[in-house]
Design a protein around this motif. Structure first.
Motif, PDB file in Angstrom:
ATOM      1  N   GLN A  12      48.623 -27.567  37.883  1.00 58.08           N
ATOM      2  CA  GLN A  12      49.344 -28.642  38.556  1.00 58.08           C
ATOM      3  C   GLN A  12      49.676 -29.793  37.616  1.00 58.08           C
ATOM      4  O   GLN A  12      50.290 -30.779  38.033  1.00 58.08           O
ATOM      5  N   GLU A  47      43.257 -24.727  38.566  1.00 57.62           N
ATOM      6  CA  GLU A  47      44.203 -25.287  39.533  1.00 57.62           C
ATOM      7  C   GLU A  47      44.718 -26.645  39.068  1.00 57.62           C
ATOM      8  O   GLU A  47      45.920 -26.924  39.154  1.00 57.62           O
ATOM      9  N   ALA A  48      43.828 -27.476  38.566  1.00 50.53           N
ATOM     10  CA  ALA A  48      44.235 -28.791  38.079  1.00 50.53           C
ATOM     11  C   ALA A  48      45.173 -28.666  36.881  1.00 50.53           C
ATOM     12  O   ALA A  48      46.179 -29.390  36.781  1.00 50.53           O
ATOM     13  N   LYS A  52      42.197 -34.864  35.822  1.00 54.27           N
ATOM     14  CA  LYS A  52      41.390 -34.201  36.840  1.00 54.27           C
ATOM     15  C   LYS A  52      40.793 -32.915  36.273  1.00 54.27           C
ATOM     16  O   LYS A  52      39.638 -32.573  36.563  1.00 54.27           O
ATOM     17  N   ALA A  53      41.563 -32.193  35.469  1.00 57.32           N
ATOM     18  CA  ALA A  53      41.059 -30.959  34.860  1.00 57.32           C
ATOM     19  C   ALA A  53      39.865 -31.250  33.954  1.00 57.32           C
ATOM     20  O   ALA A  53      38.898 -30.475  33.923  1.00 57.32           O
ATOM     21  N   ALA A  86      38.732 -24.234  39.878  1.00 57.33           N
ATOM     22  CA  ALA A  86      39.157 -25.605  40.178  1.00 57.33           C
ATOM     23  C   ALA A  86      39.762 -26.261  38.941  1.00 57.33           C
ATOM     24  O   ALA A  86      40.726 -27.035  39.041  1.00 57.33           O
ATOM     25  N   VAL A  87      39.204 -25.948  37.784  1.00 59.68           N
ATOM     26  CA  VAL A  87      39.781 -26.431  36.524  1.00 59.68           C
ATOM     27  C   VAL A  87      41.178 -25.841  36.342  1.00 59.68           C
ATOM     28  O   VAL A  87      42.139 -26.552  36.008  1.00 59.68           O
ATOM     29  N   GLN A  95      47.596 -31.816  36.264  1.00 61.27           N
ATOM     30  CA  GLN A  95      46.682 -32.941  36.479  1.00 61.27           C
ATOM     31  C   GLN A  95      45.548 -32.847  35.445  1.00 61.27           C
ATOM     32  O   GLN A  95      44.439 -32.422  35.749  1.00 61.27           O
ATOM     33  N   TYR A  96      45.858 -33.281  34.231  1.00 67.42           N
ATOM     34  CA  TYR A  96      44.947 -33.014  33.116  1.00 67.42           C
ATOM     35  C   TYR A  96      43.700 -33.877  33.114  1.00 67.42           C
ATOM     36  O   TYR A  96      42.628 -33.427  32.680  1.00 67.42           O
ATOM     37  N   GLN A 102      36.938 -31.787  36.201  1.00 62.22           N
ATOM     38  CA  GLN A 102      36.467 -30.512  36.745  1.00 62.22           C
ATOM     39  C   GLN A 102      35.769 -29.679  35.674  1.00 62.22           C
ATOM     40  O   GLN A 102      34.835 -28.934  35.973  1.00 62.22           O
TER      41      GLN A 102
END
Length: 417
Positions: free
Chosen positions: A223, A219-220, A228-229, A216-217, A225-226, A232
């Protein structure tokens, strides 16, 4: 000889070995950075190098934790440290980024957002430092770092290299050392599961859980989306703790403090969980009392409204969008520019595990990588245990890697300069 500085209304006396000085630099409007220099314990400090130490976090204090817990001349009991780096070099501690330790900002808007901003602030500080401490302009200057401090050190080293070339900063920059450093966050997170599994700290189910969280990390990050990373990443740490009965991220042979683990697992916010795992250990109560008590009085320049470590959480939150971004490309630029780069890592570290470090090294575009990879490492004897291997190392051209055995995240707790 020790000079004892006694302070009223405290039970402390401060023995200070050798010459030292400190001060603030206004690196931007509303942004004030604190530094503390110890001259080397030598008849001639000019015969020894100057080392700048950068702590992690972001939000961990070099002038506090690095100084009194790791490599400074005194420990937290204000007793002389036998393995102080000041015996081998002059040491410059900087509370970096602004808002860390004694450094402070007039508003949260003045906090740094990324390592580029961190590096720009440090250039202002170093320019003023070397202009005022002219005796250090020709002395070999090294940057040593730990954890997130290594990520900042990489960016600072590149900015400094360019500044020296332009002549805007006069110093003899000799190299950077990256200790258990957050250079490629994703490579670290993705290897937590395999590392813990290989050391019997995860079973098959736990490995599956940690791997799922780590993906999940990834994927963020992929994308872009740091923030969000980063969130995660903290969730993944929760999953690790739940499946390992609270393994200590800084040393896998120990467990997380029960109070810290319960606080991090039960808290709803990932930033609060980060505070319990990665900021509070660097700002433990005893150190906070020392820094906000007798040390503050000794220094005599800390503003009344500034509390040591008071902005640490805000520092991390402000940098959260940059936290999971890699800086491997910066290492490539440093190597291409001829800068000496050393990586050293503790065998028992989890948060920045050695196998994760090895992965990002293999991604370098450095022209010496193939030759480096084909080399056999060399064993180093443990200086405290005759006949026992304490580390392995490989070095080629301007790059070196040290595998430090029986050490965790805070490698300098068991090594000296």
């Amino acid at each position: 000889l020790y000079i004892y500085l006694a302070f009223f209304n405290t039970g402390w006396s401060l023995p200070v070995q050798g010459k030292e000085t400190w001060g603030y630099v206004d690196v931007r409007e509303g942004a004030h950075m604190f530094w503390w220099l110890y001259y080397a314990d030598s008849s001639s400090f000019k015969d020894l190098p100057l080392v700048m130490w950068l702590q992690g976090g972001p939000g961990g204090s070099s002038c506090g934790f690095g100084n009194f817990e790791e490599i400074g001349p005194l420990d937290t009991d204000l007793e002389p440290r036998k393995t102080s780096w000041v015996s081998s070099a002059s040491v410059l501690f900087v509370d970096n980024p602004v808002g860390t330790g004694y450094s402070y900002t007039d508003s949260e808007e003045a906090l740094t957002k990324d390592v580029a901003m961190v590096a720009a602030d440090m250039m202002v500080l170093l320019r003023e430092f070397f202009n005022k401490q002219t005796e250090f302009q020709s002395i070999p200057f090294y940057i040593f770092s730990e954890s997130y401090g290594g990520k900042m050190a990489a960016a600072i080293s590149l900015a400094l290299t360019k500044a020296v070339q332009k002549g805007s900063i006069k110093c003899n920059f000799a190299g950077v050392a990256l200790g258990d450093s957050w250079i490629s966050p994703l490579d670290s997170v993705l290897t937590w599961g395999p590392y813990l599994y290989s050391t019997s700290l995860l079973d098959d189910y736990g490995l599956m859980e940690v791997t799922r969280a780590a993906k999940a990390v990834q994927e963020a990050v992929e994308q872009g989306q740091y923030e969000k990373a980063t969130e995660q990443w903290s969730i993944t740490e929760n999953v690790v703790e739940q499946n390992t009965n609270g393994v200590n991220f800084y040393n896998i042979l120990t467990q997380q403090d029960d109070e810290l683990m319960k606080s991090s697992l039960n808290d709803n916010g990932y930033l609060s969980a980060m505070k319990f795992r990665h900021i509070r250990p660097l700002h433990r109560q005893s150190l906070s009392q020392l820094m906000n008590g007798p040390i503050r009085k000794k220094l005599g320049v800390i503003p009344k409204n500034v509390t040591w470590g008071g902005q640490a959480e805000e520092v991390f939150e402000s940098m959260s969008g940059d936290f999971m971004k890699p800086v491997v490309d910066i290492i490539d630029e440093l190597l291409a520019a001829g800068v000496n780069v050393t990586v050293y890592n503790g065998q028992l570290d989890l948060i920045v595990d050695t196998i994760g470090q090895e992965l990002w090294v293999k991604k370098l575009n450095w022209d010496g990588l193939k030759k480096f990879s084909q080399m056999k490492w060399t064993a180093l004897e443990d200086p405290e245990s005759a006949g026992q291997t304490g580390a392995f190392y490989k070095t080629y051209k301007n790059f070196a890697f040290y595998w430090i055995l029986k050490a965790g995240h805070m490698v300098t707790h068991c090594t000296s300069a």
